[in-house]
Motif scaffolding. Structure first.
Motif, short mmCIF file in Angstrom:
data_model
loop_
_atom_site.label_atom_id
_atom_site.label_comp_id
_atom_site.label_asym_id
_atom_site.label_seq_id
_atom_site.Cartn_x
_atom_site.Cartn_y
_atom_site.Cartn_z
N GLY A 1 0.84 -1.20 0.00
CA GLY A 1 0.00 0.00 0.00
C GLY A 1 0.87 1.24 0.00
N LYS A 2 1.62 1.41 1.08
CA LYS A 2 2.47 2.61 1.21
C LYS A 2 3.74 2.47 0.36
N GLY A 3 4.25 3.59 -0.06
CA GLY A 3 5.48 3.58 -0.84
C GLY A 3 6.71 3.69 0.05
N GLU B 1 9.16 -22.06 -11.19
CA GLU B 1 8.57 -22.57 -9.95
C GLU B 1 7.95 -21.45 -9.13
N TYR B 2 8.62 -20.29 -9.16
CA TYR B 2 8.09 -19.15 -8.40
C TYR B 2 8.09 -17.91 -9.29
N ILE B 3 7.02 -17.13 -9.17
CA ILE B 3 6.94 -15.85 -9.87
C ILE B 3 6.70 -14.78 -8.80
N VAL B 4 7.64 -13.86 -8.69
CA VAL B 4 7.52 -12.80 -7.68
C VAL B 4 7.05 -11.53 -8.37
N CYS B 5 5.92 -10.99 -7.91
CA CYS B 5 5.37 -9.78 -8.51
C CYS B 5 5.66 -8.60 -7.59
N ASP B 6 6.48 -7.68 -8.06
CA ASP B 6 6.83 -6.49 -7.28
C ASP B 6 5.77 -5.43 -7.53
N SER B 7 4.91 -5.22 -6.53
CA SER B 7 3.78 -4.32 -6.70
C SER B 7 4.20 -2.86 -6.58
N PRO B 8 3.57 -1.97 -7.35
CA PRO B 8 3.77 -0.55 -7.09
C PRO B 8 3.03 -0.14 -5.81
N ALA B 9 3.36 1.05 -5.31
CA ALA B 9 2.62 1.57 -4.15
C ALA B 9 1.21 1.94 -4.59
N GLY B 10 0.37 2.23 -3.60
CA GLY B 10 -0.99 2.65 -3.92
C GLY B 10 -1.94 1.47 -4.01
N ILE B 11 -3.20 1.80 -4.31
CA ILE B 11 -4.20 0.74 -4.42
C ILE B 11 -4.89 0.87 -5.79
N GLU B 12 -4.15 1.43 -6.74
CA GLU B 12 -4.74 1.61 -8.07
C GLU B 12 -4.41 0.42 -8.97
N LYS B 13 -4.58 0.63 -10.24
CA LYS B 13 -4.57 -0.46 -11.20
C LYS B 13 -3.31 -1.35 -11.10
N GLY B 14 -2.13 -0.70 -11.05
CA GLY B 14 -0.89 -1.48 -11.02
C GLY B 14 -0.84 -2.42 -9.83
N ILE C 1 -8.00 -5.67 0.52
CA ILE C 1 -8.10 -5.81 -0.94
C ILE C 1 -7.70 -7.23 -1.36
N LEU C 2 -6.66 -7.76 -0.73
CA LEU C 2 -6.24 -9.14 -1.05
C LEU C 2 -7.38 -10.13 -0.84
N SER C 3 -8.17 -9.89 0.22
CA SER C 3 -9.21 -10.87 0.53
C SER C 3 -10.49 -10.60 -0.23
N SER C 4 -10.57 -9.50 -0.97
CA SER C 4 -11.83 -9.25 -1.67
C SER C 4 -11.67 -9.07 -3.19
N LYS C 5 -10.51 -8.60 -3.64
CA LYS C 5 -10.42 -8.26 -5.06
C LYS C 5 -9.46 -9.15 -5.84
N SER C 6 -8.99 -10.23 -5.24
CA SER C 6 -8.08 -11.11 -5.96
C SER C 6 -8.88 -12.15 -6.75
N ARG C 7 -8.19 -12.81 -7.66
CA ARG C 7 -8.84 -13.87 -8.43
C ARG C 7 -9.36 -14.96 -7.49
N ARG C 8 -8.51 -15.33 -6.50
CA ARG C 8 -8.93 -16.37 -5.57
C ARG C 8 -10.21 -16.00 -4.83
N ALA C 9 -10.33 -14.71 -4.49
CA ALA C 9 -11.55 -14.28 -3.80
C ALA C 9 -12.74 -14.32 -4.77
N GLU C 10 -12.50 -13.90 -6.01
CA GLU C 10 -13.61 -13.83 -6.96
C GLU C 10 -14.15 -15.20 -7.36
#
Lengths: 270, 259
Positions: A10-12, A114-127, A158-167
């Motif tokens: 969330g925070k940068g 085997e593993y894919i690490v996704c480096d998220s941008p800050a914020g809660i927007e599209k990226g 957001i992880l528990s509501s807007k992820s593919r697994r949640a959907e």
């Protein structure tokens, strides 16, 4: 199938990219073929931390748009041949990312890694939302201060509501807490939140504590993930994190800032 | 705990209280389906700490019984617990039949987590269980010790409510996990939070002045009943981090310690 890990906060400025680079390197060093993706389109940084900025030809957006193949865009790490970096585009913005496109790239990577690490941008927007959407595991990077903790809490929602697994109603994303830039002396003096405070607010399993350390900045400037600096506390702490994530039992270190006898004696690096 | 050998010749305890790592609610683990013995053991336990147990919500665990194929009628157990002054709010380890009975009694079904306290509390958040209106077909529900307002749907949520999340319940809202700062929970009826309440809680949002808020640990940013509100700045410091109930009396919000 690869395990998809999102590193988010969330925070940068709390250490997402440093963490992404360190754990991706750690997983690869343990013999797991790993890819690390920079989702911070327009503010590309991961390539600098990984020291591959002069080898970027194609990027994530090129692959999404079909302008380059995945093999053309992936950069093999110079320190570890099981680690590959997919850099972000610096000339585009987050709108260039699409859910369908990200899904396609991750699916293709899953066949080979085997593993894919996704480096998220800050914020809660599209990226940030797209970085976490397909995740199986989440590393929540938090600094011991109240605004970072609250932003992490928001991210957990957001992880528990807007992820593919949640959907699609699958098992939820597995969440791990990583406390970075932890300074035990400032915790003792009450300037920083203690681990107990953070865990009480977030109620999450603690995967590791990364102590505030000069070696992190040094490593970033040199373009080598700090985990490769085995002498530094931050490097050791990240190695512990990777080991714990892979199921090893390791006690938490660097909580009370006590130095070993020899270190005290010789004034070892912090 | 001490075991009376005469009453339990098989040396197994009849029951046991455990604290829960994820809920601030005691867990009652039953080892015997002889309700006479259970009642007596409960009285003994409660007499040791009457203040702790008085009107305490609790989750009962029948897993051990089911492992040994000892059946237990949940309706009878629930009314026994209520008669003793306990408030059963959840069941663990029940059979399908028992869970169904529990649901009819508005008792939440809590999934068993490993007893290892280091497990992640939010590991398996369950979707909100919304108990539907009592339909005419469930008219055969056995009467319980306490009459419940059967027609109002109750929303039960067992996962944490994180910052930025909003929950709206048309009836009562029961939350078994924490409510973070920056989260907002609203109900047309009462709100129960059996954990720490750090966010905003608004009960009786459609104007029900009789609605109340109950919570185990009051650290709320804002509380409101039927539109009358207090922010955390206005809250009496002595009530912070305490189990309280909040209700409206002559247009004034009353916050009372219920410990």
């Amino acid at each position: 199938m690869a395990r998809i890990i999102v590193v988010t906060s969330g925070k940068g400025g709390v250490g997402k990219t440093t963490t992404s680079a360190a754990i991706a390197m750690g997983l690869a060093k343990k013999g797991h073929k790993t890819a690390v993706i920079d989702f911070d389109v327009g503010l590309r940084n991961l390539d600098l931390i990984m020291g591959c900025e002069r080898r970027v030809v194609y990027d994530f957006i090129n692959v999404i748009n079909g302008e380059a193949s995945l093999n053309q865009a992936l950069i093999r790490d110079k320190n570890c041949n099981l680690l590959y970096i997919l850099p972000a585009s610096q000339t585009r913005d987050k709108d260039a990312l699409s859910q369908e496109g990200v899904g396609r790239v991750l699916e293709e990577l899953s066949k080979d890694f085997e593993y894919i690490v996704c480096d998220s941008p800050a914020g809660i927007e599209k990226g940030a939302n797209l970085a976490l959407y397909y995740a199986d595991d989440a590393f929540i990077v938090t600094n011991p201060e109240i605004s970072s903790v609250r932003d992490s809490d928001r991210m957990l929602g957001i992880l528990s509501s807007k992820s593919r697994r949640a959907e699609v109603n699958e098992d939820p994303i597995k969440e791990y807490l990583l406390v970075t830039r932890y300074d035990s002396s400032r915790v003792k003096s009450g300037e920083m939140l203690s681990l107990e405070d953070i865990q009480e607010i977030l109620s999450l399993e603690l995967l590791g504590i990364i102590p505030e350390s000069k070696s992190v900045l040094t490593a970033s400037n040199q373009g080598t993930p700090v985990i490769l600096d085995e002498k530094s506390e931050a490097g050791q702490a990240y190695a512990d994190v990777v080991a714990r994530y892979l199921g090893e039992k390791k006690p938490h270190r660097f909580i009370d800032g006590k130095k070993g006898f020899l270190r005290k004696f010789f004034g070892g690096r912090s | 705990m001490s075991i009376d050998p005469q009453r339990t010749p098989n040396t197994l305890p009849i029951l046991e209280f455990k604290s829960s790592s994820t809920l601030f609610v005691p867990i009652l683990i039953l080892y015997s389906n002889d309700l006479h013995n259970v009642e007596q053991s409960l009285y003994e336990k409660i007499n040791q700490a009457p203040d702790f147990f008085r009107n305490s919500p609790l989750v009962f665990d029948v897993q051990e019984l089911n492992k040994r194929a000892q059946d237990l009628d949940i309706t009878v157990l629930a009314s026994l617990l209520r008669r003793i002054g306990l408030f059963p709010i959840g069941i663990r380890g029940g059979s399908e039949q028992q869970n169904k009975q529990a649901e009819e009694l508005f008792i939440a079904i809590d999934a068993i987590r490993s007893s290892d306290s280091s497990s992640v509390p939010a590991e398996t958040p369950k979707p909100a269980v919304i108990i539907p209106d009592a339909s005419p077909t469930s008219a055969a529900v056995k009467p319980t010790a306490i009459p419940l307002p059967a027609a109002i749907p109750t929303t039960i949520i067992s996962h944490p409510i994180r910052s930025g999340q909003r929950i709206y319940a048309k009836g009562d809202l029961i939350i078994l996990s924490q409510v973070s700062a920056g989260a907002e929970i609203m109900a047309e009826g009462n709100i129960h939070v059996y954990n720490t309440l750090r966010g905003r809680a608004l009960a009786g949002v459609q104007g029900n002045k009789d609605a109340r808020i109950f919570c185990f640990d009051l650290q709320a940013e804002l509380i409101s009943i039927a539109g009358d509100y207090k922010t955390s700045e206005d809250l009496d410091k002595s009530l912070r981090k305490k189990p309280v109930q909040i209700y409206l009396q002559d247009r004034a919000l009353i916050i009372k310690d219920i410990a």
